[in-house]
Design an enzyme around this catalytic site. Structure first.
Site, PDB file in Angstrom:
ATOM      1  N   ASP A  82      10.838  16.483  -0.882  1.00 25.64           N
ATOM      2  CA  ASP A  82      10.311  15.130  -1.063  1.00 25.64           C
ATOM      3  C   ASP A  82      10.261  14.373   0.266  1.00 25.64           C
ATOM      4  O   ASP A  82      11.285  14.228   0.939  1.00 25.64           O
ATOM      5  CB  ASP A  82      11.211  14.393  -2.067  1.00 25.64           C
ATOM      6  CG  ASP A  82      10.524  13.221  -2.733  1.00 25.64           C
ATOM      7  OD1 ASP A  82       9.641  12.622  -2.088  1.00 25.64           O
ATOM      8  OD2 ASP A  82      10.870  12.901  -3.878  1.00 25.64           O
ATOM      9  N   ASP A 103       4.588   8.602  -8.470  1.00 27.54           N
ATOM     10  CA  ASP A 103       5.427   9.008  -9.597  1.00 27.54           C
ATOM     11  C   ASP A 103       4.816   8.604 -10.936  1.00 27.54           C
ATOM     12  O   ASP A 103       4.326   7.481 -11.106  1.00 27.54           O
ATOM     13  CB  ASP A 103       6.810   8.365  -9.485  1.00 27.54           C
ATOM     14  CG  ASP A 103       7.606   8.908  -8.317  1.00 27.54           C
ATOM     15  OD1 ASP A 103       7.181   9.918  -7.719  1.00 27.54           O
ATOM     16  OD2 ASP A 103       8.662   8.326  -8.005  1.00 27.54           O
TER      17      ASP A 103
END
Length: 519
Positions: free
Chosen positions: A285, A345
């Site tokens: 990430d 997200d």
């Protein structure tokens, strides 16, 4: 005239007296100057240290320099590093605003505070309407919490294909349901559920631990787990004993999204540790890397871990998570990626899921066996959508050849949710061996038809109703340039007699009909 000895004593006393007077004058000047200026009482390195339940500590650093009424410096918290750009007030009450470049955007943060004795009382809030988060900072040594020195990215080269993920990965990820609450016992329970409820037989394999498993590093620089995960190797062995695989999470930056230890400067070392533990999947990430690198440097930064994983004897799927920046689908495969996030997200809402899912149309050319566009994890079963909406979610991800990573609590889901997640005919579309991502082939208002070529000359067709009320849709095969003779409804598990040139349907609100058309 005084004797020589007494003259010397007199001169010594006069010198001492003059020195004392000079020192007093110097102190007077110093304190007078201090009284004329607001001072620099705020100058210093301040830290808010908040213990986490897992034994780690979340630290916010405020490195401040006060010059009169101006306050400069920086704020470092979790994945963010802000330089102060505005300030008002002083020790008795101040406000500072920090900003940082984040790709093409600029992030800002505002802190308010005041000096109370030897403590700095500060507060911040995510949105103006939120209740402030109040904290107490104390002085720490200069340099503590500073960003590490920047390591220049390597020259670009193509990372060889690792031969993995020939169909989109299927499994489970901890973040959507458990976030920072994930622990060893929960992972074992999820593995038990997946192995025993039919998901394993349906193709789900990976149990992926997201952020917050990390502690710091030992004296040799080896990454450590926190007390939620006392023995990662033993956990991997347990998951493997169920016929499943274990995934883990890190960041190319100094910190992860939640502020835990990242892999910055330890890429090869961490890859060796993951292999030794028995890890099968890495989600990597971007988060903390943006404090040191620009978006344009992403390919080289991700390549470092791609090379590190490729050098291990253990096969490890490589999942790039950087939210679709820099058109990652154009270079993700070249740095060793098996899948790459194409969006921000996902949330467990109809608006979030449809905005993401129906926005993938232009990315189809870059999906192929071993390398997949990833519109983020499934929210099916987390409670924010209806059953019809979750069927739409599953159908759309299957048409998109997307990874199927469940994000709900597998130990307590309803039979209906389990049936949606394990529908073999819908999963067969997602896992089609040709690996061709579907696209939109018709649209009228809130109704859309998406199609995906399948192996053997068949087509998967999904007719979506994005409206809030039932809708009638007539599928005209000629308009869609679809030639078939056999029709099967994949959710009803029924063969449909060939209807001729048109197929009229009524679709529920936010619902879908998914068909397989073959000759």
């Amino acid at each position: 005239m005084l004797p020589i000895k007494e003259q010397n004593h007199h001169r010594l006393g006069s010198a001492i007296g003059a020195t004392v007077v000079l020192l007093l004058l110097m102190n007077l000047v110093f304190y007078s100057a201090s009284a004329q200026q607001p001072g620099d009482q705020l100058t210093g390195n301040w830290a808010v240290k908040t213990p986490n339940a897992d034994g780690t500590v979340r630290t916010t650093y405020l490195n401040l320099k006060q010059e009169g009424s101006k306050i400069t410096g920086s704020i470092r918290v979790t994945q963010f590093y802000y330089l102060l750009t505005e300030s008002t007030g002083g020790p008795e009450g101040f406000t500072v605003t920090g900003s940082m470049k984040d790709g093409k955007n600029v992030r800002t943060v505002k802190y308010e505070g005041k000096l109370v004795g030897d403590e700095l009382h500060v507060s911040t809030r995510r949105r103006p309407e939120d209740k402030p988060n109040e904290m107490t900072a104390r002085r720490v040594p200069a340099g503590e919490g500073a960003l590490p020195a920047r390591i220049e990215p390597p020259a670009l080269h193509k990372v060889p294909d690792n031969g993995l993920a020939r169909t989109p990965p299927m499994g489970w990820n901890s973040w959507n349901k458990f976030a920072g609450r994930i622990d060893d016992a929960t992972v074992r329970g999820i593995a038990d559920a997946m192995a025993g409820n039919g998901m394993k037989e349906a193709g789900y394999r990976y149990i992926n631990i997201d952020d917050t498993w990390e502690a710091g590093r030992d004296a040799q620089g080896n990454i450590q787990t926190n007390k939620k995960f006392p023995d990662m190797k033993a956990l991997a062995d347990y998951v493997h004993s169920k016929g499943l695989k274990l995934g883990i999470y890190s960041s190319p930056g100094p910190n992860t999204c939640a502020g835990y230890e990242g892999s910055y400067g330890h890429e090869e070392q961490d890859a060796r540790t993951y292999a030794a533990w028995g890890i099968d999947y890495l989600k990597y990430d971007w988060c903390g890397a943006r404090t040191l690198y620009t978006d344009e440097e992403m390919p080289a930064v991700y390549q470092k871990m791609g090379d590190a994983l490729r050098a291990q004897k253990r096969p490890i799927i490589y999942s790039l998570c950087q939210y679709g920046r820099l058109d990652v689908w154009k270079w993700g495969a070249d740095v060793g990626g098996n899948l790459w996030r194409t969006t921000g997200d996902i949330r467990d809402t109809w608006d979030s899921m449809t905005r993401i899912g129906f926005g993938q149309n232009d990315l189809a050319p870059w999906a192929k066996p071993g390398h997949w566009n990833d519109p983020d994890m499934l929210e099916i079963g987390n409670g924010g959508m209806t059953e019809d909406e979750y069927r739409t979610h599953m159908s759309l991800w299957a048409i998109l050849a997307a990874p199927l990573l469940a994000g709900n609590d597998l130990r307590s889901m309803t039979p209906t949710i389990l049936n949606i997640l394990t529908d073999r005919e819908v999963i067969a579309v997602d896992q089609d061996k040709d690996g061709k991502q579907g696209t939109r082939i018709w649209k009228s208002g809130d109704q859309e038809i998406w199609g995906r070529p399948l192996s053997g000359g068949a087509r998967a067709i999904a007719i979506f109703n994005r409206a809030n009320e039932p809708s009638k849709v007539t599928v005209r095969w000629g308009e869609l340039e679809i030639d078939g003779k056999h029709l099967r409804d994949l959710w009803l598990h029924q063969d449909i007699p060939w209807p001729g040139p048109e197929y009229p349907l009524t679709i529920p609100p936010h619902g879908v009909v998914m068909l397989r058309v073959s000759k």
